[in-house]
Design an enzyme around this catalytic site. Structure first.
Site, PDB file in Angstrom:
ATOM      1  N   SER A  30       0.756  -1.206   0.093  1.00 37.97           N
ATOM      2  CA  SER A  30       0.131  -0.006   0.080  1.00 37.97           C
ATOM      3  C   SER A  30       0.911   1.356  -0.011  1.00 37.97           C
ATOM      4  CB  SER A  30      -0.851  -0.131   1.367  1.00 37.97           C
ATOM      5  OG  SER A  30      -1.977   0.838   0.836  1.00 37.97           O
ATOM      6  N   LYS A  53       4.153   1.953  -2.454  1.00 38.77           N
ATOM      7  CA  LYS A  53       4.599   3.206  -3.305  1.00 38.77           C
ATOM      8  C   LYS A  53       6.067   3.375  -2.716  1.00 38.77           C
ATOM      9  CE  LYS A  53       0.148   5.528  -2.110  1.00 38.77           C
ATOM     10  NZ  LYS A  53      -0.899   4.681  -2.697  1.00 38.77           N
ATOM     11  N   TRP A  96      -9.856   0.462  -4.619  1.00 35.05           N
ATOM     12  CA  TRP A  96      -9.354   1.670  -4.317  1.00 35.05           C
ATOM     13  C   TRP A  96      -8.081   1.730  -4.976  1.00 35.05           C
ATOM     14  CZ3 TRP A  96     -11.155   6.335  -3.128  1.00 35.05           C
ATOM     15  CH2 TRP A  96     -10.268   7.075  -2.432  1.00 35.05           C
ATOM     16  N   HIS A 153      -7.695  -5.658   0.432  1.00 37.89           N
ATOM     17  CA  HIS A 153      -6.327  -4.803   0.598  1.00 37.89           C
ATOM     18  C   HIS A 153      -5.583  -5.215   1.762  1.00 37.89           C
ATOM     19  CE1 HIS A 153      -4.221  -1.141  -0.100  1.00 37.89           C
ATOM     20  NE2 HIS A 153      -4.018  -0.965   1.207  1.00 37.89           N
TER      21      HIS A 153
HETATM   22  C1  GCU Z   1      -5.495   4.735   2.020  1.00 37.09           C
HETATM   23  C2  GCU Z   1      -4.738   5.547   0.806  1.00 37.09           C
HETATM   24  C3  GCU Z   1      -3.769   4.656  -0.175  1.00 37.09           C
HETATM   25  C4  GCU Z   1      -2.662   3.972   0.591  1.00 37.09           C
HETATM   26  C5  GCU Z   1      -3.605   3.161   1.669  1.00 37.09           C
HETATM   27  C6  GCU Z   1      -2.775   2.240   2.521  1.00 37.09           C
HETATM   28  O1  GCU Z   1      -6.506   3.968   1.409  1.00 37.09           O
HETATM   29  O2  GCU Z   1      -5.666   6.285   0.160  1.00 37.09           O
HETATM   30  O3  GCU Z   1      -3.201   5.517  -1.215  1.00 37.09           O
HETATM   31  O4  GCU Z   1      -2.147   3.014  -0.261  1.00 37.09           O
HETATM   32  O5  GCU Z   1      -4.229   4.066   2.485  1.00 37.09           O
HETATM   33  O6  GCU Z   1      -1.528   2.697   2.869  1.00 37.09           O
HETATM   34  O7  GCU Z   1      -3.193   1.582   3.391  1.00 37.09           O
END
Ligand code: GCU
Length: 393
Positions: free
Chosen positions: A221, A225, A314, A365
């Site tokens: 997540s 990144k 998402w 997720h």
């Molecule tokens: C939120 C956010 C995402 C991110 C995620 C996470 O949902 O909007 O961009 O990747 O958190 O890190 O769990």
């Protein structure tokens, strides 16, 4: 025609990371650097420098963990720059040696070290998170059985993940408090975390049993990144695994799924992750001089695995797949096919392409044992001594 195929057939052209680049040398000597600078100025800011002193202290060793599968070390990283200091607690597992040098996975965790493991004798990181709460995300016994070392530390120890986290982050080693207010967006959490991953790699390199050619960065997540940004900036990483990284990670921004995260949302909700320059592109994604396959391409020619979860709309699984496919143009410069023209796969049907992998997992997720099954297989196939890797080098 499936919905995904229908979407694919109507997609606009993507910008090409190659621009004026015909050979691997053009990429390595010029274009790669240009793209790295673009991400620095438009998205993630600069990676912090190295402080004057970096020291690892092994505080405690424990043998025969997880039924004799390996050992554990608790380490403190001591950083010093001038009179400023910062420390980070690190959790390190090592498998028993099987005669060969060991690969390692490094990655930050969300909830602290005690939450990352099923072992219950670690000091709690905070009262907020329970010991073992996210142990399923690391599957430590599975990694040890596969002969892989794991090094992890809390994201919050490098940059506390909130609007005011900058003040207490590792940036304070280099800047005065008044330079680290909410408005100093050039110092981002994602760069602080990526830098943290590189320090975990430094720790791995202190262990002669670990193979320096096989130190991978892994992240889920926001930390997925981060894993891409860490591999982009640190060529010592063998490759990257980016799980469910979504917007500003592996998912293409152009033509995103209507229910997926937008640049407008992410820049408004998590401004401390990004340079302020990114705000200008909210709702004007198509004006960005890049898309996220440019970021993934910065791992090339090293192996790269992009992972999605089917219910994780998402993070936009289809656009993560499109990113994995589009990055192939850069791998091709190095004689590797990437995932070629493989179609969007069904869940649990990984595409282990040529240096690039992509898979979709059933479910939400998260990081699960199924994810690690695919990750470990990808790492095995891309080990420097495996037939697949030799063929391409
Ligand atoms: C939120 C956010 C995402 C991110 C995620 C996470 O949902 O909007 O961009 O990747 O958190 O890190 O769990």
């Amino acid at each position: 025609m499936t919905l995904a195929a229908k979407r694919a057939s109507t997609l606009p052209d993507l910008p090409s990371p190659l621009e004026g680049c015909e050979t691997a040398a053009d990429w390595t000597c010029r274009r790669r650097e240009e793209i790295l600078r673009l991400f620095e100025t438009l998205m993630f800011g600069k990676i912090p420098p190295r402080p004057e002193s970096v020291r690892f202290e092994i505080r405690r060793r424990k043998e025969n963990v997880f039924g004799g599968r390996g050992s554990r070390r608790e380490v403190t990283l001591h950083l010093q720059n001038g009179r400023r200091q910062h420390s980070v607690d690190i959790l390190w597992y090592l498998p028993n040696r099987n005669g060969k040098r060991i690969p390692a996975v490094v990655g930050l965790n969300f909830m602290g070290n005690a939450a990352a493991t099923e072992e219950t004798d670690l000091p709690p990181d905070s009262t907020e998170f329970k010991p073992g709460q996210q142990a399923h995300r690391w599957q430590i016994p599975m990694l040890l059985d596969a002969g892989i070392s794991l090094i992890t530390a809390p994201r919050n120890s490098f940059f506390h993940d909130d609007r005011d986290g900058r003040r207490t982050s590792i940036f304070r080693l280099f800047h005065r408090p008044q330079e680290l207010t909410r408005t100093h967006r050039e110092f981002t959490a994602i760069s602080a975390w990526a830098w943290g991953c590189s320090l975990l790699l430094d720790l791995a390199l202190t262990e002669p049993d670990i193979d320096p050619r096989q130190i991978w960065v892994h992240g889920h997540s926001r930390l997925g990144k981060t894993a891409l940004w860490a591999a982009a900036n640190d060529p010592r990483f063998a490759g990257a695994v980016s799980n469910d990284s979504g917007c500003c990670g592996a998912a293409l921004t152009r033509d995103r799924h209507p229910a997926s995260e937008s640049l407008s949302f992410i820049t408004k909700t998590f401004p401390w992750w990004f340079q302020s320059a990114l705000d200008a592109y909210a709702a004007r994604e198509e004006e960005l001089p890049l898309d996220q396959h440019f970021l993934a391409a910065l791992t090339a020619p090293r192996p790269l695995l992009i992972a999605s979860a089917a219910e994780d709309v998402w993070a936009d699984p289809f656009n993560e797949y499109r990113g994995a496919k589009a990055v192939g143009s850069v791998y091709r410069l190095f004689g590797a096919r990437g995932i070629g023209s493989a179609p969007f796969p069904k869940p649990e049907a990984p595409i282990f392409g040529d240096r690039v992998g992509y898979y979709l997992r059933t479910g939400k997720h998260d990081v699960t044992a199924t994810d690690w099954t695919f990750v470990l297989e990808f790492l095995r196939r891309n080990a420097p001594d495996s037939a697949g890797q030799k063929k391409n080098s």
